[in-house]
Scaffold this motif. Structure first.
Motif, PDB file in Angstrom:
ATOM      1  N   SER A  71     -22.680 -47.153 -18.696  1.00 60.27           N
ATOM      2  CA  SER A  71     -24.004 -46.537 -18.642  1.00 60.27           C
ATOM      3  C   SER A  71     -24.472 -46.378 -17.194  1.00 60.27           C
ATOM      4  CB  SER A  71     -25.007 -47.388 -19.426  1.00 60.27           C
ATOM      5  OG  SER A  71     -26.302 -46.853 -19.324  1.00 60.27           O
ATOM      6  N   GLU A  72     -24.211 -47.387 -16.379  1.00 59.22           N
ATOM      7  CA  GLU A  72     -24.602 -47.311 -14.972  1.00 59.22           C
ATOM      8  C   GLU A  72     -23.834 -46.205 -14.253  1.00 59.22           C
ATOM      9  OE1 GLU A  72     -24.297 -51.023 -12.970  1.00 59.22           O
ATOM     10  OE2 GLU A  72     -25.107 -50.268 -11.073  1.00 59.22           O
ATOM     11  N   VAL A  73     -22.548 -46.108 -14.532  1.00 57.32           N
ATOM     12  CA  VAL A  73     -21.733 -45.043 -13.940  1.00 57.32           C
ATOM     13  C   VAL A  73     -22.262 -43.678 -14.378  1.00 57.32           C
ATOM     14  CG1 VAL A  73     -19.456 -43.948 -13.962  1.00 57.32           C
ATOM     15  CG2 VAL A  73     -19.650 -46.427 -13.674  1.00 57.32           C
ATOM     16  N   LEU A  74     -22.570 -43.542 -15.657  1.00 58.64           N
ATOM     17  CA  LEU A  74     -23.086 -42.273 -16.166  1.00 58.64           C
ATOM     18  C   LEU A  74     -24.363 -41.865 -15.440  1.00 58.64           C
ATOM     19  CD1 LEU A  74     -23.021 -39.962 -18.202  1.00 58.64           C
ATOM     20  CD2 LEU A  74     -24.254 -41.441 -19.805  1.00 58.64           C
ATOM     21  N   GLY A  75     -25.244 -42.830 -15.207  1.00 57.11           N
ATOM     22  CA  GLY A  75     -26.478 -42.528 -14.485  1.00 57.11           C
ATOM     23  C   GLY A  75     -26.205 -41.983 -13.098  1.00 57.11           C
ATOM     24  N   HIS A  76     -25.231 -42.558 -12.407  1.00 51.67           N
ATOM     25  CA  HIS A  76     -24.883 -42.074 -11.074  1.00 51.67           C
ATOM     26  C   HIS A  76     -24.227 -40.693 -11.141  1.00 51.67           C
ATOM     27  CE1 HIS A  76     -26.094 -45.699  -9.098  1.00 51.67           C
ATOM     28  NE2 HIS A  76     -25.227 -46.455  -9.755  1.00 51.67           N
ATOM     29  N   VAL A  77     -23.442 -40.462 -12.193  1.00 50.99           N
ATOM     30  CA  VAL A  77     -22.818 -39.145 -12.350  1.00 50.99           C
ATOM     31  C   VAL A  77     -23.895 -38.073 -12.511  1.00 50.99           C
ATOM     32  CG1 VAL A  77     -21.468 -37.701 -13.934  1.00 50.99           C
ATOM     33  CG2 VAL A  77     -20.636 -39.969 -13.284  1.00 50.99           C
ATOM     34  N   LEU A  78     -24.905 -38.351 -13.328  1.00 51.20           N
ATOM     35  CA  LEU A  78     -25.969 -37.386 -13.539  1.00 51.20           C
ATOM     36  C   LEU A  78     -26.839 -37.213 -12.298  1.00 51.20           C
ATOM     37  CD1 LEU A  78     -27.058 -38.107 -17.214  1.00 51.20           C
ATOM     38  CD2 LEU A  78     -25.397 -36.491 -16.329  1.00 51.20           C
ATOM     39  N   ALA A  79     -26.750 -38.164 -11.371  1.00 50.61           N
ATOM     40  CA  ALA A  79     -27.442 -38.025 -10.088  1.00 50.61           C
ATOM     41  C   ALA A  79     -26.575 -37.284  -9.076  1.00 50.61           C
ATOM     42  CB  ALA A  79     -27.827 -39.394  -9.543  1.00 50.61           C
ATOM     43  N   CYS A  80     -25.470 -36.741  -9.555  1.00 46.08           N
ATOM     44  CA  CYS A  80     -24.575 -35.905  -8.737  1.00 46.08           C
ATOM     45  C   CYS A  80     -23.891 -36.690  -7.625  1.00 46.08           C
ATOM     46  CB  CYS A  80     -25.344 -34.718  -8.140  1.00 46.08           C
ATOM     47  SG  CYS A  80     -26.177 -33.696  -9.354  1.00 46.08           S
ATOM     48  N   GLU A  81     -23.601 -37.965  -7.826  1.00 45.78           N
ATOM     49  CA  GLU A  81     -22.933 -38.767  -6.805  1.00 45.78           C
ATOM     50  C   GLU A  81     -21.416 -38.704  -6.985  1.00 45.78           C
ATOM     51  OE1 GLU A  81     -26.597 -42.018  -6.508  1.00 45.78           O
ATOM     52  OE2 GLU A  81     -24.556 -42.673  -6.956  1.00 45.78           O
ATOM     53  N   THR A  82     -20.697 -38.811  -5.893  1.00 47.99           N
ATOM     54  CA  THR A  82     -19.240 -38.787  -5.921  1.00 47.99           C
ATOM     55  C   THR A  82     -18.702 -40.146  -6.368  1.00 47.99           C
ATOM     56  OG1 THR A  82     -19.006 -39.533  -3.636  1.00 47.99           O
ATOM     57  CG2 THR A  82     -19.269 -37.156  -4.003  1.00 47.99           C
ATOM     58  N   ARG A  83     -17.390 -40.191  -6.620  1.00 47.85           N
ATOM     59  CA  ARG A  83     -16.766 -41.470  -6.973  1.00 47.85           C
ATOM     60  C   ARG A  83     -16.945 -42.497  -5.866  1.00 47.85           C
ATOM     61  NH1 ARG A  83     -10.764 -41.317  -8.487  1.00 47.85           N
ATOM     62  NH2 ARG A  83     -10.709 -39.662  -6.940  1.00 47.85           N
ATOM     63  N   ALA A  84     -16.799 -42.067  -4.607  1.00 48.43           N
ATOM     64  CA  ALA A  84     -16.961 -42.996  -3.482  1.00 48.43           C
ATOM     65  C   ALA A  84     -18.394 -43.512  -3.406  1.00 48.43           C
ATOM     66  CB  ALA A  84     -16.584 -42.304  -2.176  1.00 48.43           C
ATOM     67  N   GLU A  85     -19.358 -42.629  -3.603  1.00 50.44           N
ATOM     68  CA  GLU A  85     -20.762 -43.047  -3.550  1.00 50.44           C
ATOM     69  C   GLU A  85     -21.086 -44.012  -4.683  1.00 50.44           C
ATOM     70  OE1 GLU A  85     -22.489 -39.200  -3.766  1.00 50.44           O
ATOM     71  OE2 GLU A  85     -22.686 -38.964  -1.587  1.00 50.44           O
TER      72      GLU A  85
END
Length: 381
Positions: free
Chosen positions: A303-317
């Protein structure tokens, strides 16, 4: 005599359960399932007007409404219901309070102290519709999450009885599970509309706009203002990039209330002094994460990863924020893809947007860009 009534009541409940389960298997989306469920109930427990709606399990806010024989002569039904349920009156949060009760069903006269005719729900909802009695329900799935709520109304002289409320409470879980399954079943059918190409603005070394794609122009036109003013967000993002030297990610809001994400970065090899490319894309509401986490049973880490994905962050970020390696991030992404049924980040974002964001269009938008309303436009028969 009492035993006969009990046997008859049990038969009614079992017949309702069976029919609702059949409806859940035979329908492909929450709207069709809600219509079918209301029809099933009406044959066994007559009512004059009714509604079944889906809810975000994280907030208990209604996200769509399917109604039967409910008219809206004032044009403000949605606003009135929202003000009563989510406002500051003593009658607010009725579904939230009901969700804490094990039975999940309640007559209005049991929910309101004093004469029901003096209460706002009666004066502003029931009376204008010519109704005199109401039962409200919350629908939990097998996961014990609240996936929806409903209301059934009757006119004068036909109040609901205790047996009616008990029977409705007995079938509430079947309706909740049906809503949950219909949301999952609906998701792959929500086909993303193909855009007219990328939304890109090229800003030259002199901070003048060199070129704009039609899609980007469409977004910027929705900012309002004349032809020079509408380009300001893209130029401002480019100037910020030149001053910082780092990729710029910012948001802006269109005149009609949609949030967009702007990204600015180097186009050629001459550093911040060269040409800058600015891309635009729709932003996504934060509560999608909570809904999808419950719907697809993602882990806390996913869920935390998904939130960052929807914030348009890269894998490194994402890895830096979560203190994990990009390879671990990718492992989480693979698990998310498998659970949701997609194969890439692009498919994931498109799937979530069109399955969980787009259906909420027409609802009020909160200050953070997330939908906070209770209805889905175009869902009332």
């Amino acid at each position: 005599m009492a035993d006969k009534r009990s046997v008859a009541a049990n038969r009614t409940v079992e017949a309702l359960r069976s029919s609702i389960r059949d409806a859940a298997l035979a329908t492909d989306n929450p709207f069709d399932f809600a219509q079918a469920a209301l029809s099933v109930i009406r044959r066994r427990i007559p009512f004059d007007r009714g509604m079944v709606g889906t809810a975000d399990p994280a907030t208990l806010m209604i996200t769509s409404a399917t109604m039967v024989d409910v008219t809206d002569p004032t044009g403000r039904a949605v606003e009135i219901v929202a003000e009563l349920e989510y406002g500051t009156s003593p009658y607010a949060n009725t579904y939230g309070r009901l969700a804490r009760k094990p039975e999940g069903a309640q007559m209005i006269r049991d929910a309101i102290d004093g004469d029901v005719r003096d209460a706002l729900p009666y004066q502003q909802i029931l009376e204008p519709l010519g109704m005199d009695d109401e039962v409200r329900l919350v629908f939990r799935g097998r996961d014990n999450r609240v996936w929806g709520g409903g209301t059934l109304m009757r006119g004068p002289g036909h109040r609901f009885g205790d047996a009616d409320v008990k029977a409705l409470a007995e079938i509430a879980r079947e309706i909740g599970e049906g809503l949950r399954l219909s949301l999952i079943r609906q998701a792959p059918q929500m086909v993303a509309e193909v855009s007219d190409g990328p939304a890109v603005v090229i800003v030259g070394e002199d901070d003048e706009v060199e070129s704009v794609t039609p899609r980007a122009l469409e977004f910027l036109d929705r900012m309002g203002g004349d032809s020079q003013v509408r380009m300001m967000p893209a130029v401002a993002a480019a100037v910020r990039f030149r001053n910082s030297g780092d990729v710029v990610v910012t948001r802006m809001r269109t005149a009609d209330g949609e949030w967009l994400v702007l990204r600015a970065g180097r186009l050629d090899g001459r550093g911040a002094a060269g040409r800058v490319v600015v891309t635009l894309e729709p932003a996504h509401p934060a509560q999608v994460v909570a809904l999808v986490t419950d719907l697809y049973r993602l882990t806390a880490r996913e869920s935390e990863v998904l939130g960052h994905v929807l914030a348009c962050e890269t894998r490194a970020e994402i890895g830096q924020r979560m203190f994990i390696s990009p390879y671990t991030v990718q492992d989480h992404l693979k698990s998310i893809y498998a659970k949701i049924g997609v194969n890439s980040r692009q498919e994931l974002v498109a799937h979530l947007f069109f399955a969980h964001h787009l259906p909420h269009f027409g609802a009020p938008v909160g200050p953070d860009g997330s939908f906070v309303g209770t209805t889905r436009s175009g869902q009332n028969p």
